[in-house]
Design a protein around this motif. Sequence first.
Motif, PDB file in Angstrom:
ATOM      1  N   TRP A  41       2.505   1.779  -3.410  1.00  0.00           N
ATOM      2  CA  TRP A  41       1.439   2.264  -4.519  1.00  0.00           C
ATOM      3  C   TRP A  41       0.978   3.761  -4.001  1.00  0.00           C
ATOM      4  O   TRP A  41       1.112   4.580  -4.997  1.00  0.00           O
ATOM      5  CB  TRP A  41       0.395   1.548  -4.390  1.00  0.00           C
ATOM      6  CG  TRP A  41       0.235   0.220  -5.075  1.00  0.00           C
ATOM      7  CD1 TRP A  41       0.413  -0.954  -4.746  1.00  0.00           C
ATOM      8  CD2 TRP A  41       0.500   0.245  -6.502  1.00  0.00           C
ATOM      9  NE1 TRP A  41       0.327  -1.807  -5.724  1.00  0.00           N
ATOM     10  CE2 TRP A  41       0.606  -1.150  -6.892  1.00  0.00           C
ATOM     11  CE3 TRP A  41       0.558   0.981  -7.592  1.00  0.00           C
ATOM     12  CZ2 TRP A  41       0.467  -2.118  -8.310  1.00  0.00           C
ATOM     13  CZ3 TRP A  41       0.535   0.462  -8.998  1.00  0.00           C
ATOM     14  CH2 TRP A  41       0.661  -0.867  -9.193  1.00  0.00           C
ATOM     15  N   THR A  42       1.507   3.994  -2.872  1.00  0.00           N
ATOM     16  CA  THR A  42       0.989   5.687  -2.505  1.00  0.00           C
ATOM     17  C   THR A  42       2.345   6.495  -3.007  1.00  0.00           C
ATOM     18  O   THR A  42       1.994   7.732  -3.810  1.00  0.00           O
ATOM     19  CB  THR A  42       0.992   5.699  -0.856  1.00  0.00           C
ATOM     20  OG1 THR A  42      -0.012   4.969  -0.384  1.00  0.00           O
ATOM     21  CG2 THR A  42       0.937   7.335  -0.828  1.00  0.00           C
ATOM     22  N   ASP A  43       3.548   6.102  -2.803  1.00  0.00           N
ATOM     23  CA  ASP A  43       4.805   6.540  -3.424  1.00  0.00           C
ATOM     24  C   ASP A  43       4.408   6.673  -5.029  1.00  0.00           C
ATOM     25  O   ASP A  43       4.660   7.878  -5.633  1.00  0.00           O
ATOM     26  CB  ASP A  43       5.943   5.771  -3.278  1.00  0.00           C
ATOM     27  CG  ASP A  43       6.107   5.799  -1.641  1.00  0.00           C
ATOM     28  OD1 ASP A  43       5.523   6.759  -0.841  1.00  0.00           O
ATOM     29  OD2 ASP A  43       7.022   5.243  -1.321  1.00  0.00           O
ATOM     30  N   SER A  67       6.735  15.156   2.303  1.00  0.00           N
ATOM     31  CA  SER A  67       7.433  14.019   2.616  1.00  0.00           C
ATOM     32  C   SER A  67       8.290  14.216   3.627  1.00  0.00           C
ATOM     33  O   SER A  67       8.506  13.414   4.640  1.00  0.00           O
ATOM     34  CB  SER A  67       8.131  13.252   1.373  1.00  0.00           C
ATOM     35  OG  SER A  67       6.999  12.955   0.321  1.00  0.00           O
ATOM     36  N   HIS A  78       0.742  -1.260  -0.112  1.00  0.00           N
ATOM     37  CA  HIS A  78      -0.124   0.152  -0.018  1.00  0.00           C
ATOM     38  C   HIS A  78       0.787   1.268   0.015  1.00  0.00           C
ATOM     39  O   HIS A  78       0.676   2.268  -0.713  1.00  0.00           O
ATOM     40  CB  HIS A  78      -0.809   0.052   1.216  1.00  0.00           C
ATOM     41  CG  HIS A  78      -1.860   1.186   1.430  1.00  0.00           C
ATOM     42  ND1 HIS A  78      -2.791   1.378   0.568  1.00  0.00           N
ATOM     43  CD2 HIS A  78      -1.570   2.454   2.174  1.00  0.00           C
ATOM     44  CE1 HIS A  78      -3.296   2.684   0.893  1.00  0.00           C
ATOM     45  NE2 HIS A  78      -2.664   3.265   2.007  1.00  0.00           N
ATOM     46  N   ALA A  79       1.826   1.238   0.927  1.00  0.00           N
ATOM     47  CA  ALA A  79       2.850   2.498   0.879  1.00  0.00           C
ATOM     48  C   ALA A  79       3.462   2.718  -0.476  1.00  0.00           C
ATOM     49  O   ALA A  79       3.646   3.941  -0.923  1.00  0.00           O
ATOM     50  CB  ALA A  79       3.923   2.007   1.949  1.00  0.00           C
ATOM     51  N   GLY A 135       1.589   6.732  -6.802  1.00  0.00           N
ATOM     52  CA  GLY A 135       0.777   7.735  -7.203  1.00  0.00           C
ATOM     53  C   GLY A 135       1.129   8.985  -6.945  1.00  0.00           C
ATOM     54  O   GLY A 135       0.864   9.945  -7.732  1.00  0.00           O
ATOM     55  N   LEU A 136       1.824   9.407  -5.696  1.00  0.00           N
ATOM     56  CA  LEU A 136       2.347  10.801  -5.677  1.00  0.00           C
ATOM     57  C   LEU A 136       3.544  11.004  -6.674  1.00  0.00           C
ATOM     58  O   LEU A 136       3.433  12.191  -7.392  1.00  0.00           O
ATOM     59  CB  LEU A 136       3.248  10.874  -4.390  1.00  0.00           C
ATOM     60  CG  LEU A 136       2.531  11.295  -3.081  1.00  0.00           C
ATOM     61  CD1 LEU A 136       3.322  11.121  -1.940  1.00  0.00           C
ATOM     62  CD2 LEU A 136       1.796  12.488  -3.270  1.00  0.00           C
ATOM     63  N   ARG A 193      10.438   8.078   1.177  1.00  0.00           N
ATOM     64  CA  ARG A 193      10.464   7.506   2.749  1.00  0.00           C
ATOM     65  C   ARG A 193      11.783   6.981   3.315  1.00  0.00           C
ATOM     66  O   ARG A 193      12.043   7.305   4.565  1.00  0.00           O
ATOM     67  CB  ARG A 193       9.585   6.190   2.546  1.00  0.00           C
ATOM     68  CG  ARG A 193       7.935   6.433   2.200  1.00  0.00           C
ATOM     69  CD  ARG A 193       7.173   5.105   2.314  1.00  0.00           C
ATOM     70  NE  ARG A 193       5.993   5.401   1.776  1.00  0.00           N
ATOM     71  CZ  ARG A 193       4.770   5.658   2.430  1.00  0.00           C
ATOM     72  NH1 ARG A 193       4.882   5.972   3.569  1.00  0.00           N
ATOM     73  NH2 ARG A 193       3.464   5.878   1.695  1.00  0.00           N
TER      74      ARG A 193
END
Length: 366
Positions: free
Chosen positions: A7-9, A89, A4-5, A11-12, A52
Motif C-alpha cells: 500500500w505504501t508503494d 527508493s 502495508h509495504a 501511495g507513492l 523495492r
Amino acid sequence: MGPHARWTDVGLGVATVAVVGAAVTANVRGDGTPAVAYLFAVGFGALMWVRRSQPVLALVASGIGLLGYYALGLPPIGLALPVGAALYSAAEAGRLRWAVGSAAALVVISSVARTLGGEDPGYLYAYELPTTVAVMAAVIVLGDGVHTRRLWRAEVGARLAEEAERRVQHERLALARDLHDVLAHTVSAVTLHADVAAEALDDGDPVAARTAIGRVRQASGGAAQELRGTLAALRSEADGVSPPLGVLARLGDLTAGAPVDLTVEGRERPLPMVVDATAYRVVQEALTNARRHAPGRAVRLTVSYRPAEIGLRIVNDTVAAPAGPHGYGLRGMRERVGLLGGSLRAGPAPDGTFEVTATLPAEAVA
C-alpha cells in the motif's frame, strides 16, 4: 512483502501521478497540453510498483523517461517531481551512488540543454537549479536515513539475539554445573555410606547398618529435592523456587555422617543469593573430592565472614589428588568463583595436606 509495504508503494505511485499530472495541467508555457504528457505521468507512477525489487531499474527508467519527455517538447514539469520517488527508493534500498549519480546526471544534462535552448540563465541557475538540487538532495538524504536506520535496527536485533543466545548458553552451563555438583556429591555420599553399611553387616552390627542405609536414603532424597528445585527455577523464576542456597543453613546436609570439623570465623550475616549458592557449591565439590580421594579421612572446613567478603578453606588431613586440571569439578568451581570476581586455589599445602581456599566478594545484605 507485506500488505502495508504494498500500500505504501501504491501511495507513492498515486502521489507521483498526481503531482506530475498537476504540473502538466498547469503548463506554465500556456500552449496546449498533449494527452501523451499524462501517459508519462502514469508511467512515472507505475514504476513505483517495482521500486523495492528493482530500485535501480525504476530510477534509470524514470531518468530516461524524463529525458524522453523533454525531448518531445512536452510541458515543463521540472526534474525533482518526476524522479523524486525513484531517487528516494534507490537511496532507501542502499543504492546511494546510483541515486546521487543519476540526480547529478539529470541536473547537468537538463541545465546544459536548457542553456543551449536559450532559456534565461538568471532564472535557471539562480532559482530553479538550487530548488531542484535541494529537493533531490532532500529525498536522497531521507531515503539514505531510512536505510541507515533499518541497518541499525537489524544490527541491534542481531546483538540482542546474540546476547539472548549467550544467556541461554550461560544458563545451560550453570545447569550442567549444578547437576554435576548435586550428582557427584550424592554418588560419593551414597558410596561412602553403602561401604559403611556393608562393613557393619560383616561385623554383625545391624544398628550401624541401618544408620548408614538411612544416610544413603537421606542423601538420595536431598539430591532429588535439589534437582526438583533447579528444574522449577528454570521453568519460572516468578514461582519463587530457587536453587539450593545457604552456606551455613545447609552445611549439615553436606557434612552428615562424615568426619568434618566446622569452624565459623567472624559474625554470621545474610549473603547475596548468588554468593551464597556459589559458596555452597564450592564446599560441596571440595567435600566430594575429599570423600572420593581420601575416604574416611578428617576434613577441616573454615567459613570466614569478613567485612566485604567471605572466605572458605577446606583442608584434607591427607593429601588427596583432586579431579585433574581439566575435570568438570575443579574447573566448575573456578569458573563459578571467577564470575563473581573472586579467587580460588586448590593444591597441596606446605604441611602436606590438600587445601582448597576460595574468597568471594560479599557485601552485607539486609
